[in-house]
Design an enzyme around this catalytic site. Structure first.
Site, PDB file in Angstrom:
ATOM      1  N   GLY C 216       0.803  -1.220   0.000  1.00  0.00           N
ATOM      2  CA  GLY C 216       0.000   0.000   0.000  1.00  0.00           C
ATOM      3  C   GLY C 216       0.840   1.277   0.000  1.00  0.00           C
ATOM      4  N   HIS C 217       0.164   2.401  -0.150  1.00  0.00           N
ATOM      5  CA  HIS C 217       0.870   3.687  -0.225  1.00  0.00           C
ATOM      6  C   HIS C 217       1.586   4.004   1.089  1.00  0.00           C
ATOM      7  CE1 HIS C 217      -3.273   5.829   0.651  1.00  0.00           C
ATOM      8  NE2 HIS C 217      -2.964   4.973   1.595  1.00  0.00           N
ATOM      9  N   ASN C 218       2.758   4.603   0.941  1.00  0.00           N
ATOM     10  CA  ASN C 218       3.578   5.070   2.083  1.00  0.00           C
ATOM     11  C   ASN C 218       4.256   3.943   2.863  1.00  0.00           C
ATOM     12  OD1 ASN C 218       2.390   7.581   1.466  1.00  0.00           O
ATOM     13  ND2 ASN C 218       0.747   7.222   2.926  1.00  0.00           N
TER      14      ASN C 218
END
Lengths: 304, 304, 304
Positions: C216-218
């Site tokens: 996922g993002h980050n």
């Protein structure tokens, strides 16, 4: 003067930041951001060097502020010369069709759609206005509403997993339905949504589907559902509106799941679920009960 | 006069329908279908306005009737001018090669194969007759039998996950094997099957694999297995014939799984399994035992 | 005279083989291999017809010997005429660009990179030297180090799953970060790695990611982590160095996971984890405790 957006850790005096998750409240006091969007509860912790922007919904406000500084890319009308467009397809002249995109017979592509490189739109597929199909995505046997977004590699409309044992072999059941997708639906990267067998597979308007999700034939998903990555929904299951399904959860086939249900990550749902239920575990049960069982097992181990 | 097929809910007097799943028996009496394929047990419930077509295997009969009304698409021989075919590849003139398909050196494509748009066939790959490779699928280091069907985005023959820790880094182990796929195998959308490391990865004839499944290097799957969506089979595990693996189940590596095993959805198999076993849970155990444990935990919670 | 490599079962007198896994020790005595790489513990079991090659790390030695007989394919410099390269992209002349590959504006492709057929490199993406992007892979919003390998269909850099409920709809949060990938990282087939939202998604050098993984993002993954197939790591979670995550495990979002953590297959991690921990189960707990619970439940069932 604010000229950009950044997270609390890195934002400087010319940037706006935000706090939405209480886990990160420690970062608030140390931030050098010029302005910080916060909930009233945390406003007093904003450093004196920052301007607090107080709102009861900081995440939505952050979304709007980010969009001001980073508006969506402009659609550049035109068809790349390497794209392969069947002469019977109808593509609005406002569309942007990328390199090596393929649009097959009688497909209809609405206004201002973007087809990224290498995506494949099958015969008679219909896309509403402002759809965006990511690179190497594939769509067949489908009707999409407006503003539908498929991320790269999403596969929509292929045959579902249907066959009958017959004389020591499997006989494929012809898959005859479509995938009907409402407005404002997002479908994540490499997610797969099978066409219906006799009826259609339906995804309600506003529903958000993350990456690597599997949606079987004839599934009906309601409006504004949230389906997190790697969820699997087996064939012919119906899900109501506003239901949220955590990552890697699985729903068995032929179930009725209500509205506003919350299904935790990795849950396994094997029976119908009433609206508003909050479930966890495999097999899924009320979340409170699940955690009581976990706690009980821990205590028993300590005793033995 | 019957001119089409439809589900019980929507079929009209000129359409044939079917009942296979007892969950939907309520729909039977209310159906307006002109004819309904049913098991003898439900024949008495078919409405007077419908002709009952009675058979002990309604789902297989439905498959056959659907195929009469909706025969498979005709293969349109020809190579799209945008396809990139290496001059050393051998493609039977009866094949249909779609836009932007790529066929590399020394590949051999049997009779009446269909390569959909954007699929990539690597060097020396062999496809038997009547294979169908979905859009944007990729096949390398593989030999496919007859009538093999890969759905869009399936990836077959890439290197497996093999490396050895060495002096503070990972050293890749060269992957040298192939993927050998028997006749009549289906491989789902965005599924991945890795080539063998030293021996081959093998998929037995008639086996059906759903979407987003991962099959590691050196796995040997028997004939007529059923592998539901999002299953993972780790490297070097061997599975017998007619074994069925439910959605999201995981099989650890280097295991021997027998014939006609039934592994429930989300199970985690960590040891060898005898033929005929029926397993569920993570770690997997006999299904009966699993449900007894679940029931016991529920009772204990009620007591505490 | 040794002229090839093969597994114990099939190796002949002119081939070298190896034994790494004690499960296969039975095969050792029956092997016809001309030479066998083994650990000192098993040297005495090597048949008299084979030359034992004794090492404390047979798997790494096997990797090196295989690489001698099967060196990596030579990079054949050149751009296939069907590739679509934006004039502002910079591609080193030593690169091999396959059929229908697409390289967008201002992308920078380092020396000796291989872009396989149909892959799509987005605007301003940077690839270090000796990268290899598999067929139909997609990379956008990303900076890759040297020797990064993406297997076919991997999707790197698309928007993450970020939106805020607002007035009865979901408002997308603009995703502004990149994916930063270190040197020597492998990303499996059809794996998805989302770009960061406000900060970047980071994959540390030497990390190996298997097929169908979702990141996922980050997310920040440390160096030399091992992430087995179908794992999901939710947004903003940080993982230390040398951590190993078994197949189908899930990590919730916003967690801190330490170094050298071992997370078992199908685990569900819902809280922070200290370095060195060994976890299993959903929710994840110390592996020993997990197996004690399993054993306790089995005993209790027998009593009831």
């Amino acid at each position: 003067m604010i000229d950009g957006v950044a997270p609390l850790q890195t934002a400087g005096p010319n940037e706006v930041s935000f706090l939405d998750n209480s886990r990160y409240v420690d970062l608030l006091g140390r931030s050098s951001a010029g302005a910080i969007i916060v909930h009233p509860d945390y406003a007093s912790l904003v450093p004196a060097t920052s301007q607090a922007i107080i709102t009861t919904d900081p995440y939505a406000s952050w979304a709007r502020v980010c969009a001001l500084f980073h508006p969506s890319a402009h659609v550049e009308a035109g068809i790349h010369p390497s794209a392969v467009i069947d002469p019977t397809a109808h593509i609005d002249p406002s569309c942007q069709i990328g390199p090596n995109a393929v649009v097959d017979k009688n497909a209809v592509i609405g206004r201002r759609c973007v087809l990224e490189a290498g995506c494949v739109i099958g015969p008679s597929v219909t896309l509403g206005d402002d759809c965006h199909i990511g690179a190497n995505g594939v769509v067949s046997h489908a009707i999409l509403g407006a503003r539908v977004r498929l991320f790269p590699g999403a596969k929509v409309g292929q045959d579902g997993f249907g066959f009958a044992p017959a004389k020591g072999a499997y006989l494929s059941v012809p898959q005859l339905g479509k995938v009907i997708i409402g407005d404002d639906v997002h479908v994540g990267a490499n997610t797969t949504i099978d066409r219906g067998s006799a009826r259609d597979t339906v995804i309600g308007s506003g529903t958000r589907i993350d990456n690597l999700v599997q949606i079987g034939h004839n599934v009906v998903l309601g409006q504004q559902c949230v389906v997190v990555a790697q969820v699997g929904i087996a064939g012919s299951t119906t899900v109501g509106d506003f239901t949220q399904i955590g990552g890697q959860a699985a729903l068995a086939g032929h179930l009725d799941i209500g509205d506003k249900v919350q299904i935790g990550a990795q849950s396994g749902v094997i029976s119908n679920v009433d609206s508003g239920a909050v479930l966890l575990g495999s097999p899924a049960q009320p979340r409170r009960e699940f955690f009581r069982q976990i706690a009980l097992l821990k205590r028993m181990i300590q005793r033995h």
